[in-house]
Design a protein around this motif. Structure first.
Motif, PDB file in Angstrom:
ATOM      1  N   THR A  20      37.489  31.631  39.792  1.00 44.13           N
ATOM      2  CA  THR A  20      37.929  32.005  38.443  1.00 44.13           C
ATOM      3  C   THR A  20      37.082  33.140  37.885  1.00 44.13           C
ATOM      4  O   THR A  20      37.617  34.094  37.325  1.00 44.13           O
ATOM      5  CB  THR A  20      37.864  30.791  37.500  1.00 44.13           C
ATOM      6  N   SER A  21      35.754  33.049  38.045  1.00 40.94           N
ATOM      7  CA  SER A  21      34.893  34.106  37.518  1.00 40.94           C
ATOM      8  C   SER A  21      35.104  35.422  38.267  1.00 40.94           C
ATOM      9  O   SER A  21      35.057  36.494  37.664  1.00 40.94           O
ATOM     10  CB  SER A  21      33.422  33.694  37.531  1.00 40.94           C
ATOM     11  N   VAL A  22      35.361  35.365  39.567  1.00 35.58           N
ATOM     12  CA  VAL A  22      35.658  36.579  40.334  1.00 35.58           C
ATOM     13  C   VAL A  22      36.946  37.212  39.821  1.00 35.58           C
ATOM     14  O   VAL A  22      37.010  38.424  39.611  1.00 35.58           O
ATOM     15  CB  VAL A  22      35.758  36.284  41.850  1.00 35.58           C
ATOM     16  N   ASP A  23      37.971  36.413  39.584  1.00 38.58           N
ATOM     17  CA  ASP A  23      39.241  36.945  39.080  1.00 38.58           C
ATOM     18  C   ASP A  23      39.058  37.623  37.720  1.00 38.58           C
ATOM     19  O   ASP A  23      39.555  38.733  37.503  1.00 38.58           O
ATOM     20  CB  ASP A  23      40.291  35.838  38.969  1.00 38.58           C
ATOM     21  N   LEU A  24      38.336  36.974  36.804  1.00 39.05           N
ATOM     22  CA  LEU A  24      38.087  37.559  35.481  1.00 39.05           C
ATOM     23  C   LEU A  24      37.263  38.838  35.599  1.00 39.05           C
ATOM     24  O   LEU A  24      37.552  39.841  34.946  1.00 39.05           O
ATOM     25  CB  LEU A  24      37.361  36.555  34.589  1.00 39.05           C
ATOM     26  N   PHE A  25      36.253  38.800  36.432  1.00 38.14           N
ATOM     27  CA  PHE A  25      35.381  39.945  36.655  1.00 38.14           C
ATOM     28  C   PHE A  25      36.174  41.137  37.189  1.00 38.14           C
ATOM     29  O   PHE A  25      36.042  42.261  36.694  1.00 38.14           O
ATOM     30  CB  PHE A  25      34.273  39.515  37.628  1.00 38.14           C
TER      31      PHE A  25
END
Length: 92
Positions: A20-25
């Motif tokens: 999830t954090s990779v996608d947002l980043f």
């Protein structure tokens, strides 16, 4: 014009903490009008990618998630990703 950004793997944003954090980043990076991302993937002796030579960061120890590969896949063809490693650790 080329524009780059340096991103620490353990920053307050925790860009490599989870899928999830990779996608947002990655979505955020695409909105910044940059061409190159210098992504820290090795710090304090921990690898944020699959490695048989170095201890893996907790985020990369799950066989189902490779933080560096997730970023490469998400940004493929849109931004250039440069893997940045810290090969020496000075201080605490």
């Amino acid at each position: 014009m080329k524009r780059g950004i340096w991103v620490e793997c353990e920053s307050s944003l925790s860009p490599l903490a989870s899928k999830t954090s990779v996608d947002l980043f990655c979505r955020h990076l695409e909105s910044l009008d940059v061409t190159d991302v210098y992504l820290q993937v090795f710090r304090r002796g921990l690898a944020y990618f699959r490695s048989t030579a170095a201890q893996q960061a907790p985020q990369a120890s799950d066989d189902a998630f490779d933080p560096l590969q997730a970023v490469l896949t998400a940004l493929q063809g849109r931004l250039r990703v440069h893997a940045w490693i810290n090969c020496c650790n000075f201080g605490v």
